[in-house]
Design an enzyme around this catalytic site. Structure first.
Site: not given
Length: 299
Positions: A107-108, A111, A152-153, A216, A277
């Site tokens: 997830d984050r 990134r 949520h983005w 975000y 997820h």
């Protein structure tokens, strides 16, 4: 400090102008695990001990999450950009005397991991990615279905303090809904009690809520622009990449997620698993089966 990951130590390490909470165990090649939203280091509870049998496993809380510092955001949304978070991790490596490491992110955290691999390729041996495609590509893939499922983005990226206030009305309820709704079973059953308790505590802290929103906001602005600039300049990930995605997760809805990664790196291996997820908690065997041989150089 006592770690809530069994047989791991915990310490606070200064890096890049902040202090991270860092959990460590094992010996061998360094392997850094980077968590995602709305979680923290506890998302690795089901897999970190097995990884530590083969590697020196390093599990930080990202800035703004867990017990790491949560600095205030800036107007340009650079403070929580993945480039700045990646600098936290290279600074952590410097503090630990580590020149190169394997990275595994979800997830984050994934990134942060691929941004580090692009910005500092000399620091990354092998790159593991769980359940994302690059930020710019994900925005470009949006349609009505993705907009509804990944709401949520856009919600978290709205100007402060509106998302913070709305989440703050029932923070634990919000994080429980987020966790359950992104699992294959649509329940909290997959999450170990200790991990779930850590996520609830984190959600109840207004500073953490603000940091998650800032994360975000950076994704919608700074991170997206940096990705687009890299793509235009022909930026490539030099490290071998292993990509694991859920059969019904967010990347799967972009169409051909492995092909998206092959536009960013020459050496990409990919696999889908039966999971929502949160693969490390829903299907830890698939995570270990994919990444143990990859980081050992067997595939």
């Amino acid at each position: 400090m006592t770690s809530d990951l069994p047989d791991f130590t915990c310490e606070r390490i200064a890096t890049n102008g902040i202090t991270l909470s860092v959990h460590r165990a094992g010996r061998g090649a360094p392997l850094i695990l980077l968590h995602g939203y709305p979680q923290n280091h506890m998302c690795w509870l089901n897999v970190a001990p097995a990884l530590a049998e083969r590697f020196h496993v390093i599990v930080p809380d990202l800035r703004g999450y867990g017990d790491s510092d949560a600095p205030p955001d800036d107007v340009a949304h650079n403070v929580y950009s993945k480039r700045e978070m990646a600098r936290d991790i290279t600074g952590l490596m410097d503090a630990l005397g580590i020149g190169r490491a394997h990275l595994l992110g979800h997830d984050r955290g994934a990134r942060v991991a691929y941004r580090l691999a692009l910005d500092a390729p000399e620091r990354v041996d092998r790159l593991g990615i769980i359940e994302i495609v690059p930020t710019g590509d994900f925005w470009a893939a949006w349609n009505a279905d993705l907009a509804l499922r990944a709401y949520h983005w856009t919600f978290l990226a709205q100007p402060a303090p509106w998302p913070e206030r709305m989440i703050g009305a029932d923070p634990v309820g919000y994080v429980e809904h987020t966790l359950a709704s992104w699992t294959l079973a649509k329940s909290l059953a997959a999450f170990p009690p200790a991990a779930l308790a850590a996520y609830r505590r984190q959600a109840a802290d207004p500073a953490r809520i603000a940091a998650m929103c800032a994360d975000y906001r950076a994704g919608a602005t700074t991170d997206r622009r940096i990705d687009e600039a890299d793509r235009a300049a022909g930026g490539r990930i030099a490290a071998p990449v292993m990509f694991l995605w859920a059969e019904t997760g967010f990347p799967a809805r972009t169409g051909r997620p492995a092909e998206i990664w092959r536009a960013w790196a020459d050496d990409v291996r990919g696999a889908a698993c039966r999971s929502g997820h949160f693969a490390m908690e829903e299907n830890p065997s698939a995570v270990l089966d994919s990444f143990l041989p990859f980081f050992e150089g067997q595939v």
